[in-house]
Write an enzyme that holds these catalytic residues in place. Structure first.
Site, PDB file in Angstrom:
ATOM      1  N   SER A 176       0.872  -1.188   0.000  1.00 17.17           N
ATOM      2  CA  SER A 176       0.000   0.000   0.000  1.00 17.17           C
ATOM      3  C   SER A 176       0.897   1.222   0.000  1.00 17.17           C
ATOM      4  O   SER A 176       2.076   1.133   0.351  1.00 17.17           O
ATOM      5  CB  SER A 176      -0.849  -0.012   1.270  1.00 17.17           C
ATOM      6  OG  SER A 176      -1.477   1.237   1.482  1.00 17.17           O
ATOM      7  N   TYR A 227      -1.997  -0.772  10.279  1.00 17.19           N
ATOM      8  CA  TYR A 227      -2.081  -1.126   8.853  1.00 17.19           C
ATOM      9  C   TYR A 227      -0.752  -0.820   8.157  1.00 17.19           C
ATOM     10  O   TYR A 227      -0.216  -1.656   7.426  1.00 17.19           O
ATOM     11  CB  TYR A 227      -3.225  -0.308   8.233  1.00 17.19           C
ATOM     12  CG  TYR A 227      -3.452  -0.523   6.760  1.00 17.19           C
ATOM     13  CD1 TYR A 227      -4.208  -1.594   6.305  1.00 17.19           C
ATOM     14  CD2 TYR A 227      -2.929   0.362   5.816  1.00 17.19           C
ATOM     15  CE1 TYR A 227      -4.431  -1.787   4.946  1.00 17.19           C
ATOM     16  CE2 TYR A 227      -3.147   0.177   4.465  1.00 17.19           C
ATOM     17  CZ  TYR A 227      -3.905  -0.890   4.029  1.00 17.19           C
ATOM     18  OH  TYR A 227      -4.117  -1.073   2.685  1.00 17.19           O
TER      19      TYR A 227
HETATM   20  P1  NAD Z   1     -11.972  -5.285  -0.462  1.00 14.96           P
HETATM   21  O1  NAD Z   1     -12.540  -5.191   0.912  1.00 14.96           O
HETATM   22  O2  NAD Z   1     -12.772  -4.803  -1.606  1.00 14.96           O
HETATM   23  O3  NAD Z   1     -11.525  -6.780  -0.748  1.00 14.96           O
HETATM   24  C1  NAD Z   1     -10.814  -7.518   0.209  1.00 14.96           C
HETATM   25  C2  NAD Z   1     -11.280  -8.953   0.180  1.00 14.96           C
HETATM   26  O4  NAD Z   1     -10.511  -9.662   1.160  1.00 14.96           O
HETATM   27  C3  NAD Z   1     -12.766  -9.131   0.563  1.00 14.96           C
HETATM   28  O5  NAD Z   1     -13.409  -9.953  -0.386  1.00 14.96           O
HETATM   29  C4  NAD Z   1     -12.712  -9.791   1.928  1.00 14.96           C
HETATM   30  O6  NAD Z   1     -13.792 -10.676   2.168  1.00 14.96           O
HETATM   31  C5  NAD Z   1     -11.382 -10.521   1.857  1.00 14.96           C
HETATM   32  N1  NAD Z   1     -10.858 -10.808   3.183  1.00 14.96           N
HETATM   33  C6  NAD Z   1     -10.843  -9.987   4.271  1.00 14.96           C
HETATM   34  N2  NAD Z   1     -10.342 -10.639   5.319  1.00 14.96           N
HETATM   35  C7  NAD Z   1     -10.028 -11.889   4.905  1.00 14.96           C
HETATM   36  C8  NAD Z   1      -9.485 -13.025   5.540  1.00 14.96           C
HETATM   37  N3  NAD Z   1      -9.172 -13.020   6.846  1.00 14.96           N
HETATM   38  N4  NAD Z   1      -9.295 -14.131   4.809  1.00 14.96           N
HETATM   39  C9  NAD Z   1      -9.628 -14.177   3.498  1.00 14.96           C
HETATM   40  N5  NAD Z   1     -10.167 -13.136   2.839  1.00 14.96           N
HETATM   41  C10 NAD Z   1     -10.352 -11.999   3.538  1.00 14.96           C
HETATM   42  O7  NAD Z   1     -10.577  -4.512  -0.383  1.00 14.96           O
HETATM   43  P2  NAD Z   1      -9.507  -4.102  -1.501  1.00 14.96           P
HETATM   44  O8  NAD Z   1      -9.467  -2.625  -1.516  1.00 14.96           O
HETATM   45  O9  NAD Z   1      -9.698  -4.853  -2.763  1.00 14.96           O
HETATM   46  O10 NAD Z   1      -8.185  -4.576  -0.767  1.00 14.96           O
HETATM   47  C11 NAD Z   1      -7.372  -5.619  -1.237  1.00 14.96           C
HETATM   48  C12 NAD Z   1      -5.966  -5.397  -0.740  1.00 14.96           C
HETATM   49  O11 NAD Z   1      -5.479  -4.163  -1.262  1.00 14.96           O
HETATM   50  C13 NAD Z   1      -5.825  -5.296   0.774  1.00 14.96           C
HETATM   51  O12 NAD Z   1      -4.648  -5.962   1.167  1.00 14.96           O
HETATM   52  C14 NAD Z   1      -5.691  -3.808   1.009  1.00 14.96           C
HETATM   53  O13 NAD Z   1      -4.993  -3.519   2.192  1.00 14.96           O
HETATM   54  C15 NAD Z   1      -4.920  -3.402  -0.214  1.00 14.96           C
HETATM   55  N6  NAD Z   1      -4.983  -1.999  -0.591  1.00 14.96           N
HETATM   56  C16 NAD Z   1      -6.139  -1.435  -0.974  1.00 14.96           C
HETATM   57  C17 NAD Z   1      -6.141  -0.102  -1.332  1.00 14.96           C
HETATM   58  C18 NAD Z   1      -7.389   0.589  -1.757  1.00 14.96           C
HETATM   59  O14 NAD Z   1      -7.384   1.815  -1.795  1.00 14.96           O
HETATM   60  N7  NAD Z   1      -8.447  -0.129  -2.104  1.00 14.96           N
HETATM   61  C19 NAD Z   1      -4.963   0.653  -1.305  1.00 14.96           C
HETATM   62  C20 NAD Z   1      -3.797   0.026  -0.925  1.00 14.96           C
HETATM   63  C21 NAD Z   1      -3.805  -1.305  -0.583  1.00 14.96           C
END
Ligand code: NAD
Length: 249
Positions: free
Chosen positions: A139, A152
């Protein structure tokens, strides 16, 4: 031979968009998620692209469930070529001294231990077959310090260490491990976070030189490039995809 990818957090956001993008490349997908609804939805969408896909329910913070998704994938597809180690949660957005110990343990358990377990079991399988390619989701908060996300940020800095150090040990055996560092991207996770903390959305967009959030499809394009053979000589990198956000910090 058709290649296979495991995508954790594949039921939503970045994982779902990447599953669909990889399927367009003809890659079979094992969708891993704690959410059955999201995971099955992704499987349905992936299958419309003519590849095979399965959903495996797992909580990535539990080592035995991680081992199980690796075993199930191998059993069904026979190999694991690509791994998008992506499941994660954002936390409450509270300042660190206002967070509970339970929240700290939950974020570390899913974001950091979950990623470490995933690489532990997947890389073992990959190396038995001469290598493979892994992308870990860090991230912006994994490459700079930010308020309201201390735990985080600690886990995402950990993802960077995991990525680089795996390369030091296993690149010579055919393993590639890279990380992505997305800025705020319009996924369900971020929408929920900004709904709870509206001022942070304004601050975030205002601080992005391109003046908009990223899209899951833009991130999926990068992950697909990094995972597949198009990026054969890119290893141990942490690629920022953030509209210039961290470059101005
Ligand atoms: P999201 O919530 O849309 O998707 C995350 C998915 O992970 C969900 O389907 C959820 O059910 C699943 N999940 C959560 N806990 C879990 C567990 N214990 N075991 C298995 N599955 C689990 O979120 P996203 O934005 O797509 O995030 C995905 C990754 O990207 C994460 O690691 C997040 O930290 C990272 N990220 C996101 C952003 C952003 O702005 N969206 C920015 C930087 C990093």
């Amino acid at each position: 031979m058709t290649k296979t990818a495991i995508i954790t957090g594949g039921g939503s956001g970045l994982g779902q968009a990447t599953a669909i993008r990889m399927a367009q490349e003809g890659i079979n997908i094992a969708v891993v998620d704690v959410s059955e609804k999201g995971g099955n939805e992704t499987v349905e969408q992936v299958k419309t692209h003519g590849v095979d896909a399965i959903f495996i329910k797992a909580d990535v913070s539990k080592a035995e469930e991680v081992k199980n998704y690796v075993d199930q994938t191998l059993k069904h597809f026979g190999s694991i070529d690509y791994f998008f180690n992506n499941a994660g949660i954002s936390g409450s957005g509270k300042f660190y001294l206002d967070t509970t110990i339970e929240e700290i343990e939950q974020i570390v358990g899913i974001n950091l231990l979950g990623a470490l377990y995933g690489v532990r079991y997947v890389a073992e399988v990959m190396l038995q077959k001469g290598g493979g390619s892994i992308v870990n989701t860090a991230s912006s908060a994994g490459v700079i310090g930010q308020d309201s996300v201390v735990t985080y940020s600690a886990t995402k800095h950990g993802i960077v260490g995991l990525t680089r150090s795996m390369v030091a040990e296993y690149a010579k055996e055919g393993l590639r491990v890279n990380a992505i560092a997305p800025g705020p991207t319009e996924t369900p996770m971020v929408k929920a976070f900004y709904e709870a903390n509206p001022q942070m959305k304004e601050n975030a967009t205002g601080g992005i030189p391109q003046k908009r959030l990223g899209t899951p499809e833009e991130v999926a394009e990068l992950v697909t490039f990094l995972l597949t053979s198009k990026a054969e000589y890119i290893n141990g990198e942490v690629i920022r995809i953030d509209g210039g956000f961290t470059s101005t910090k």
